[in-house]
Design a protein around this motif. Structure first.
Motif, short mmCIF file in Angstrom:
data_model
loop_
_atom_site.label_atom_id
_atom_site.label_comp_id
_atom_site.label_asym_id
_atom_site.label_seq_id
_atom_site.Cartn_x
_atom_site.Cartn_y
_atom_site.Cartn_z
N GLU A 9 0.84 -1.21 0.00
CA GLU A 9 0.00 0.00 0.00
C GLU A 9 0.87 1.25 0.00
O GLU A 9 0.59 2.22 -0.71
CB GLU A 9 -0.93 0.00 1.20
N VAL A 10 1.93 1.24 0.80
CA VAL A 10 2.85 2.38 0.82
C VAL A 10 3.50 2.54 -0.55
O VAL A 10 3.59 3.67 -1.08
CB VAL A 10 3.93 2.18 1.91
N PHE A 11 3.94 1.45 -1.14
CA PHE A 11 4.56 1.49 -2.46
C PHE A 11 3.60 2.09 -3.49
O PHE A 11 3.99 2.94 -4.30
CB PHE A 11 4.96 0.07 -2.86
N ALA A 23 4.13 11.24 -0.64
CA ALA A 23 3.50 10.03 -0.13
C ALA A 23 3.47 10.03 1.39
O ALA A 23 2.49 9.61 2.01
CB ALA A 23 4.25 8.81 -0.64
N ALA A 24 4.55 10.52 2.01
CA ALA A 24 4.60 10.58 3.47
C ALA A 24 3.50 11.49 4.01
O ALA A 24 2.84 11.17 5.01
CB ALA A 24 5.98 11.08 3.92
N ARG A 25 3.29 12.64 3.32
CA ARG A 25 2.21 13.54 3.76
C ARG A 25 0.85 12.85 3.61
O ARG A 25 0.01 12.96 4.50
CB ARG A 25 2.24 14.82 2.92
N ARG A 26 0.63 12.17 2.49
CA ARG A 26 -0.64 11.49 2.25
C ARG A 26 -0.91 10.42 3.33
O ARG A 26 -2.03 10.27 3.80
CB ARG A 26 -0.62 10.85 0.87
N ALA A 33 10.35 6.90 7.37
CA ALA A 33 9.54 5.68 7.49
C ALA A 33 9.13 5.16 6.11
O ALA A 33 9.19 3.95 5.84
CB ALA A 33 8.30 5.95 8.34
N VAL A 34 8.73 6.06 5.22
CA VAL A 34 8.34 5.65 3.87
C VAL A 34 9.55 5.15 3.10
O VAL A 34 9.48 4.13 2.39
CB VAL A 34 7.66 6.82 3.13
N GLU A 40 13.00 -1.74 1.99
CA GLU A 40 12.74 -3.12 2.38
C GLU A 40 12.15 -3.91 1.21
O GLU A 40 12.51 -5.07 0.98
CB GLU A 40 11.79 -3.16 3.58
N LEU A 41 11.25 -3.28 0.49
CA LEU A 41 10.68 -3.93 -0.69
C LEU A 41 11.77 -4.23 -1.72
O LEU A 41 11.81 -5.31 -2.32
CB LEU A 41 9.60 -3.04 -1.32
N GLU A 42 12.65 -3.26 -1.94
CA GLU A 42 13.72 -3.44 -2.91
C GLU A 42 14.70 -4.52 -2.44
O GLU A 42 15.22 -5.31 -3.26
CB GLU A 42 14.44 -2.12 -3.16
N ARG A 43 14.92 -4.57 -1.14
CA ARG A 43 15.81 -5.61 -0.61
C ARG A 43 15.22 -6.99 -0.84
O ARG A 43 15.91 -7.92 -1.28
CB ARG A 43 16.05 -5.38 0.90
#
Length: 319
Positions: A9-11, A23-26, A33-34, A40-43
């Motif tokens: 969802e963040v992605f 995205a952080a504001r949204r 954190a974002v 982490e996803l890329e890792r």
């Protein structure tokens, strides 16, 4: 790789917003954190998903693939939640639908009226869908279902289709256009053409084959509203279905040209990733669209009758 829904969802929000800061504001999160979630996803993916630029972020090829599937997964999750709500109390939940302009013009209003009377508590999110490239049909997965206009020809895109109706394509102009009585395409080579995504194949390629030359002025226009505004106030020609002539006011200002050349027809279809997986509310709305398209009931009667049309997954993926 094990991605969790929160990460995805963040992605998706980062891609939609175009930058980590936005995205952080949204999301109501900090930028670090974002950034951590994306890294982490890329890792886990073992490769970059986003390219950081001064203007924001852009997807890598791997990121584009993950983004397409992320939108589908999030939509499936939303539909699952909505289906539970609809089965629990029969009236809540939400629907996310998309319509092409021509399709909406003929069937949306009466079907919507009947649905609102039957399920007033369901929240509707309706989008206008413009597909200039058939490869964009993966976007259908972002909706409960979409109603699209496309050339009436075989397709093999692994989507389920239920044909609502077919309509002929016509070249149209304002009523007093100097070439309103043109009989052959070759007479129209010097005009300004307003074409939708499929217009390249229908007009440009055909005129090239017939006349040896393509039209000299072509403007690709994906908005029905913009196309109609231009054709009514200029000498431009527009390629569209005769659905627009259902509107008496438009029929007074726009006329089809009496061309001898036969143009292909459009197929207006209800399209879904999996028709059998529609939520109860989505199925009911789809049935209402089919009823209106078939003309078997007036809108007033349709509001009081349910279950006449049956939406089901076709035996074959081909229409």
């Amino acid at each position: 790789m094990k991605f969790n829904p929160g990460q995805l969802e963040v992605f998706a929000v980062v891609v939609e917003c175009g930058s980590i800061r936005a995205a952080a504001r949204r999301l109501g999160l900090t930028q670090p954190a974002v950034t951590y979630v994306v890294r982490e996803l890329e890792r886990q993916a073992g490769a970059a998903l986003l390219l950081r630029q001064t203007s924001g972020v852009v997807l890598t090829p791997l990121g584009e693939s993950l983004h397409r599937r992320t939108l589908r997964l999030l939509e499936e999750w939303r539909q699952a939640q909505d289906e539970l709500a609809q089965l629990r109390d029969g009236s809540s939940g939400s629907l996310r639908l998309a319509f092409s302009s021509g399709a909406a013009a003929r069937v949306l209003a009466p079907a919507l009226d009947a649905f609102r009377q039957a399920r007033p508590g369901v929240r509707l999110d309706i989008h206008e869908l413009s597909l200039s490239d058939p490869r964009d049909l993966w976007k259908v997965g972002q909706y409960d279902f979409a109603v699209i206009s496309e050339l009436d020809e075989p397709v093999d895109d692994q989507l389920d289709r239920q044909v609502l109706f077919r309509v002929p394509l016509q070249v149209m102009a304002r009523r007093n256009h100097p070439l309103a009585q043109a009989r052959v395409l070759s007479e129209l080579r010097d005009c300004l053409w307003l074409l939708p995504g499929y217009g390249q194949r229908v007009i440009v390629d055909r005129m090239l084959a017939l006349c040896g030359e393509p039209p000299r002025q072509v403007m690709m226009v994906q908005s029905l509203y913009i196309a109609l505004s231009l054709v009514r106030s200029t000498d431009a020609l527009v390629l569209m279905s005769n659905v627009v002539l259902d509107d008496p006011q438009l029929a007074q200002t726009i006329v089809p040209l009496p061309l001898r050349e036969r143009l292909p027809q459009l197929r207006v279809s209800l399209v879904s990733q999996h028709m059998g997986g529609l939520t109860p509310a989505a199925r009911q709305f789809a049935e209402g669209l089919l009823t209106v398209a078939q003309g078997s009931l007036t809108p007033a009667v349709a509001a009081g009758k349910r279950g006449r049309a049956v939406v089901k997954a076709p035996a074959s993926r081909r229409p």
